[in-house]
Write an enzyme that holds these catalytic residues in place. Structure first.
Site, short mmCIF file in Angstrom:
data_model
loop_
_atom_site.label_atom_id
_atom_site.label_comp_id
_atom_site.label_asym_id
_atom_site.label_seq_id
_atom_site.Cartn_x
_atom_site.Cartn_y
_atom_site.Cartn_z
N CYS A 133 0.85 -1.18 0.00
CA CYS A 133 0.00 0.00 0.00
C CYS A 133 0.89 1.23 0.00
CB CYS A 133 -0.91 0.04 1.23
SG CYS A 133 -2.05 -1.34 1.35
N GLY A 136 -0.22 0.01 -4.97
CA GLY A 136 -1.56 -0.54 -4.77
C GLY A 136 -2.50 -0.03 -5.83
N ASN A 166 0.20 1.20 5.84
CA ASN A 166 0.95 0.36 4.91
C ASN A 166 1.67 -0.69 5.73
OD1 ASN A 166 4.07 0.76 3.11
ND2 ASN A 166 2.51 -0.79 2.84
N GLY A 167 1.42 -1.96 5.44
CA GLY A 167 2.07 -3.04 6.17
C GLY A 167 1.07 -4.11 6.54
N TYR A 225 12.20 -4.84 -5.93
CA TYR A 225 11.01 -4.78 -6.78
C TYR A 225 10.03 -3.67 -6.43
CZ TYR A 225 6.54 -6.24 -8.86
OH TYR A 225 5.37 -6.26 -9.54
#
Length: 489
Positions: free
Chosen positions: A23, A49, A124-125, A270
């Site tokens: 995210c 996302g 985020n996570g 990535y």
């Protein structure tokens, strides 16, 4: 012929052999147009996302929110939507589901009305004890409106016995386990926080052109700052809580000495956008160096180096430079997959990868090809790409991967298959090579990956990064996962 549009989940027949982004979060403090700037930041973080997006703003009197399923440009395509989000303070979120279904109720930022006023949070996570906490919270009478682990933060803040917002927030984050980069908004302040190991990225920036000198930005990556003309100030530290209010910026370290850095190494491989700078390292240059290490460790004689686009491009450039083999764009990626196109019949499903990639026969035919990709997940995409390159006339196809074999699942915010579905978990490299159909297969070593990130090698006693997907060394307890294993026995 039926033409139609569909979401990322409907594209699973194409991309279920890839790691999916986590995210992205953005926070804006005291500008004249927080919603527009937040949307710009979310556009830059779209790679993190693509399932849903949302923004919450505060105009000094009330909160405003808009959330929707789809890309940022789809959710906020109407100028009237941005106009409905007035205010100089705001937070935004791009979602890729790691927990919870893709439904509007799970789209962030999440918002709640508390006794101290409105409060919104974006995460985020992934929390590794969310289910345990949720069970306890439900027993106490909390009613969950979503199935995402992020809602745990809202309820922990709501039931906290502390009197002010900051103390309640700190009380909440001290009860959770896992990886989190958070932005939160109350009527008086913008809050940003990273977990004690700093697994997920979060940075602080400043808006130099704003009439208000106290104008700040918080975002997942520096690429978001570039999109809104903001200046990078610094990375928010592991375990740090940043409070931005009308008095400026202040920092709290509630975890005392229990912090260290175990930043997700796969961000460099990535996830992060190549033009971002994270932890004082250029992501693009890091990927080039990984490619150079890969060339040193597993070189093979060949005529061209070809990246699997787009994520393999920087590593392929590094490999080509280190090996003195020409770099060529032998595979062309379609960036319009996922828009309107032919209905996915069984025949189209079998063609799968060809909808997303096409070979450039002019630079492949009659050549010995080194293919560079960032990772192998299930192996089905790699197999089809190797077949495509052979069909384009390559005499040899040597596959090189710019990360170690992915043998373990991630529980910290990256959507990965179960271990038994990871090809490297169930097969040796030789077996993988045979299944994929390449002439040879090589991965960069863990030490080579660390060297590319300016470390001598991986310190087995004290690893510098979170590399659990490669090593199985999980730095944060997997409480919910372990409980499920016990129940299944």
């Amino acid at each position: 012929m039926t033409l139609f549009s569909f979401s990322s989940h409907e594209l699973d027949f194409i991309d279920d052999d890839e790691f999916h982004e986590e995210c992205g979060v953005v926070g804006i403090w005291t500008t004249q147009d927080a919603a527009s700037l937040t949307a710009l930041g979310l556009h830059a973080l779209q790679h993190r996302g693509q399932e849903a997006s949302g923004i919450v703003t505060y105009d000094g009197n009330q909160f405003h929110t808009h959330r929707g399923l789809g890309l940022v440009g789809e959710v906020f395509d109407d100028p009237r939507v941005i106009a409905s989000l007035p205010g100089g303070m705001g937070i935004g979120h791009n979602r890729y589901a790691t927990t919870g279904e893709t439904q509007l109720r799970n789209v962030q930022p999440l918002y709640g009305d508390f006794e101290f006023g409105g409060f919104a949070v974006a995460h985020n996570g992934n929390l590794t004890n969310a289910q345990l906490l949720k069970q306890s919270l439900v027993r106490r009478g909390c009613l969950f409106q979503s199935s995402t682990d992020s809602e745990v933060f809202i309820h922990l803040i709501a039931i906290s016995l502390y009197s002010n917002v900051i103390d309640r927030f700190i009380d909440a984050i001290k009860q959770v386990q896992g990886a989190y980069s958070l932005v939160a908004l109350s009527k008086d302040m913008l809050i940003a926080a990273r977990d004690p190991l700093g697994v997920r990225p979060l940075i602080l920036g400043k808006l130099p052109y704003s009439q208000d000198e106290n104008s700040w930005v918080v975002a997942s990556e520096t690429c978001a700052l570039s999109s809104m003309g903001a200046d990078f100030v610094r990375d928010i530290e592991p375990g740090e809580v940043i409070i931005i209010d009308h008095d400026g910026v202040r920092s709290i370290h509630p975890f005392a000495d229990n912090t260290s850095s175990r930043f997700c190494i796969f961000e460099y491989v990535y996830f992060a956008r190549p033009d971002s700078v994270i932890e004082n390292k250029s992501v693009y240059m890091a990927r080039k160096k990984i490619g150079a290490e890969l060339a040193k460790e597993s070189h093979v004689e060949a005529d061209v180096v070809v990246p699997v686009p787009d994520s393999g491009v920087p590593a392929a450039i590094g490999y080509a430079e280190a090996s003195n083999i020409p770099f060529e764009l032998g595979i062309i990626r379609s960036h319009y997959i996922g828009r309107t196109f032919i209905e996915p019949t069984d025949q189209i499903r079998n063609l799968g990868v060809k909808l997303k990639h096409a070979t450039n026969r002019a630079v492949i035919s009659g050549k010995r090809v080194i293919l560079i990709d960032d990772s192998i997940v299930r192996g089905t995409t790699s197999k089809k790409i190797v077949e495509m390159v052979r069909a384009a006339g390559a005499t040899e196809v040597h596959l090189r991967i710019a990360s170690p074999p992915t043998q373990h699942s991630c529980f910290y915010g990256i959507d990965t298959p179960a271990e038994e579905k990871l090809l490297a978990h169930t097969h040796s490299i030789d077996e993988m090579c045979k299944l994929i159909g390449a002439d040879s297969l090589g991965f960069v070593s863990a030490d080579g990956l660390y060297r590319a990130l300016q470390e001598d090698k991986r310190n087995n006693q004290n690893p510098q990064y979170c590399d659990a997907c490669f090593t199985g060394d999980y730095p944060i307890p997997l409480t919910d996962h372990d409980m499920q294993l016990v129940k299944s026995k």
